[in-house]
Design a protein around this motif. Structure first.
Motif, PDB file in Angstrom:
ATOM      1  N   CYS A  64      48.438  41.652  47.069  1.00  0.00           N
ATOM      2  CA  CYS A  64      47.276  42.143  46.188  1.00  0.00           C
ATOM      3  C   CYS A  64      47.029  42.384  45.173  1.00  0.00           C
ATOM      4  N   LEU A  65      46.289  42.636  44.062  1.00  0.00           N
ATOM      5  CA  LEU A  65      45.692  42.051  43.135  1.00  0.00           C
ATOM      6  C   LEU A  65      44.723  42.799  41.979  1.00  0.00           C
ATOM      7  N   LEU A  66      44.694  43.779  41.141  1.00  0.00           N
ATOM      8  CA  LEU A  66      44.019  44.165  40.598  1.00  0.00           C
ATOM      9  C   LEU A  66      42.956  44.028  39.425  1.00  0.00           C
ATOM     10  N   ILE A  67      42.175  42.882  39.236  1.00  0.00           N
ATOM     11  CA  ILE A  67      41.635  42.446  37.601  1.00  0.00           C
ATOM     12  C   ILE A  67      40.834  43.704  36.962  1.00  0.00           C
ATOM     13  N   LYS A  68      41.498  43.953  35.942  1.00  0.00           N
ATOM     14  CA  LYS A  68      40.557  44.782  35.074  1.00  0.00           C
ATOM     15  C   LYS A  68      40.403  45.447  34.014  1.00  0.00           C
ATOM     16  N   GLY A  69      39.038  45.449  33.947  1.00  0.00           N
ATOM     17  CA  GLY A  69      38.505  46.016  32.576  1.00  0.00           C
ATOM     18  C   GLY A  69      37.660  44.362  31.707  1.00  0.00           C
ATOM     19  N   GLY A  70      37.408  43.534  33.117  1.00  0.00           N
ATOM     20  CA  GLY A  70      36.606  42.520  32.552  1.00  0.00           C
ATOM     21  C   GLY A  70      35.170  42.307  33.648  1.00  0.00           C
ATOM     22  N   LYS A  71      34.084  41.788  32.271  1.00  0.00           N
ATOM     23  CA  LYS A  71      32.669  41.701  32.529  1.00  0.00           C
ATOM     24  C   LYS A  71      32.591  40.594  34.173  1.00  0.00           C
ATOM     25  N   VAL A  72      32.073  41.627  34.692  1.00  0.00           N
ATOM     26  CA  VAL A  72      32.377  41.019  36.314  1.00  0.00           C
ATOM     27  C   VAL A  72      30.450  40.275  36.257  1.00  0.00           C
TER      28      VAL A  72
ATOM     29  N   PHE B  14      27.767  42.885  34.454  1.00  0.00           N
ATOM     30  CA  PHE B  14      28.787  44.362  33.957  1.00  0.00           C
ATOM     31  C   PHE B  14      30.054  44.312  34.756  1.00  0.00           C
ATOM     32  N   TYR B  15      30.901  45.600  33.606  1.00  0.00           N
ATOM     33  CA  TYR B  15      32.025  45.406  33.123  1.00  0.00           C
ATOM     34  C   TYR B  15      32.406  46.431  34.509  1.00  0.00           C
ATOM     35  N   ALA B  16      34.015  45.572  34.933  1.00  0.00           N
ATOM     36  CA  ALA B  16      34.348  46.774  36.314  1.00  0.00           C
ATOM     37  C   ALA B  16      35.394  46.685  36.465  1.00  0.00           C
ATOM     38  N   ASP B  17      35.793  47.340  36.893  1.00  0.00           N
ATOM     39  CA  ASP B  17      37.620  46.271  37.473  1.00  0.00           C
ATOM     40  C   ASP B  17      37.779  46.087  39.580  1.00  0.00           C
ATOM     41  N   VAL B  18      38.101  45.750  39.826  1.00  0.00           N
ATOM     42  CA  VAL B  18      38.451  44.218  40.981  1.00  0.00           C
ATOM     43  C   VAL B  18      39.278  44.516  41.354  1.00  0.00           C
ATOM     44  N   TYR B  19      39.698  44.888  42.782  1.00  0.00           N
ATOM     45  CA  TYR B  19      40.413  45.152  43.675  1.00  0.00           C
ATOM     46  C   TYR B  19      40.267  43.948  44.506  1.00  0.00           C
ATOM     47  N   ILE B  20      41.302  43.240  45.175  1.00  0.00           N
ATOM     48  CA  ILE B  20      41.355  41.955  45.599  1.00  0.00           C
ATOM     49  C   ILE B  20      42.708  42.308  46.977  1.00  0.00           C
ATOM     50  N   GLU B  21      42.717  42.778  47.814  1.00  0.00           N
ATOM     51  CA  GLU B  21      43.454  42.772  49.159  1.00  0.00           C
ATOM     52  C   GLU B  21      43.443  41.697  50.407  1.00  0.00           C
ATOM     53  N   ASP B  22      44.486  40.771  50.171  1.00  0.00           N
ATOM     54  CA  ASP B  22      44.860  39.959  51.089  1.00  0.00           C
ATOM     55  C   ASP B  22      43.678  38.831  51.031  1.00  0.00           C
ATOM     56  N   GLY B  23      43.315  38.392  49.753  1.00  0.00           N
ATOM     57  CA  GLY B  23      42.611  37.229  49.673  1.00  0.00           C
ATOM     58  C   GLY B  23      40.776  37.580  49.660  1.00  0.00           C
TER      59      GLY B  23
END
Length: 230
Positions: free
Chosen positions: A13-21, A28-37
């Motif tokens: 699992c990985l949380l990419i936080k505070g970037g511009k998607v 837009f600015y948002a957090d991205v949560y990734i689980e099992d790829g």
């Protein structure tokens, strides 16, 4: 193209936080949560499990991984073996944001398409650092070719082939119109099997015609890719 996805550990699992998607339609600015790829959530104030690895992306762009659709990481080039093999080439690709490659499988004359495909696939599975897929470069006609193509499409999931064949015997003719017509029949039969073909042979013929009349500028690219090829 039969895409192969690198196996990821379960529970990765990985949380990419505070970037511009950056998507194809908006940023837009948002957090991205990734689980099992797989991206599971995008937004703010996400509800995620505790202990997840967090990557601080403030001040950075978060963009989709790139696809390099034309690599040659195993096929010899003019007798030379590429120094950037599946490992070095895909490691460099990931460093530049490319997460998928489509490599050319060079099928040498007298070699089975199935054998060449299996060799490339086995090597890539062992060496590649990112996701991968293949184009099969068919260089010669041989008996059983169509059956091999069908097996690759139906059993192996491949649907991208580039034909650089000499077109001897059944497709070779001194009459260019007959040769073109025979090749179109062949391509039509392949198309009925769900095969996507690059039709490079037709492009080469058009390029020769344009060069012979002195057309060497960028307009030649459009003229050498007629509607029938597209």
């Amino acid at each position: 193209m039969s895409f192969q996805v690198k196996k990821r550990p379960a529970g990765d699992c990985l949380l990419i936080k505070g970037g511009k998607v950056v998507n194809d339609d908006q940023s837009f600015y948002a957090d991205v949560y990734i689980e099992d790829g797989t991206i599971r959530q995008i937004g703010e104030n996400l509800i995620i499990p505790s202990g997840v690895k967090t990557l601080d992306a403030y001040g950075h762009l978060v963009i989709p991984g790139g696809v390099d659709a034309n690599t040659n990481l195993q096929a010899p080039q003019k007798g030379l073996i590429p120094c950037d093999d599946f490992y070095q080439g895909t490691k460099a690709a990931l460093s530049g944001g490319t997460t998928t490659i489509i490599d050319h499988v060079l099928v040498e004359p007298g070699t089975s398409l199935l054998s060449a495909f299996d060799l490339w696939k086995e090597t890539a599975e062992q060496r590649a650092c990112c996701d991968f897929s293949f184009h099969l470069d068919v260089t010669r006609w041989h008996e059983g070719l169509y059956e091999e193509l069908e097996t690759l499409v139906k059993d192996k999931g491949v649907n991208s082939f580039l034909f650089f064949m000499a077109y001897k015997d059944r497709y070779q003719s001194s009459d260019s119109q007959v040769k073109h017509r025979n090749m179109f029949f062949f391509m039509r039969r392949l198309g009925s099997s769900g095969i996507l073909d690059g039709l490079k042979w037709f492009v080469f013929q058009e390029q020769k015609k344009l060069l012979s009349v002195g057309i060497t500028g960028p307009e030649g690219h459009v003229l050498s890719h007629p509607e029938e090829v597209k």
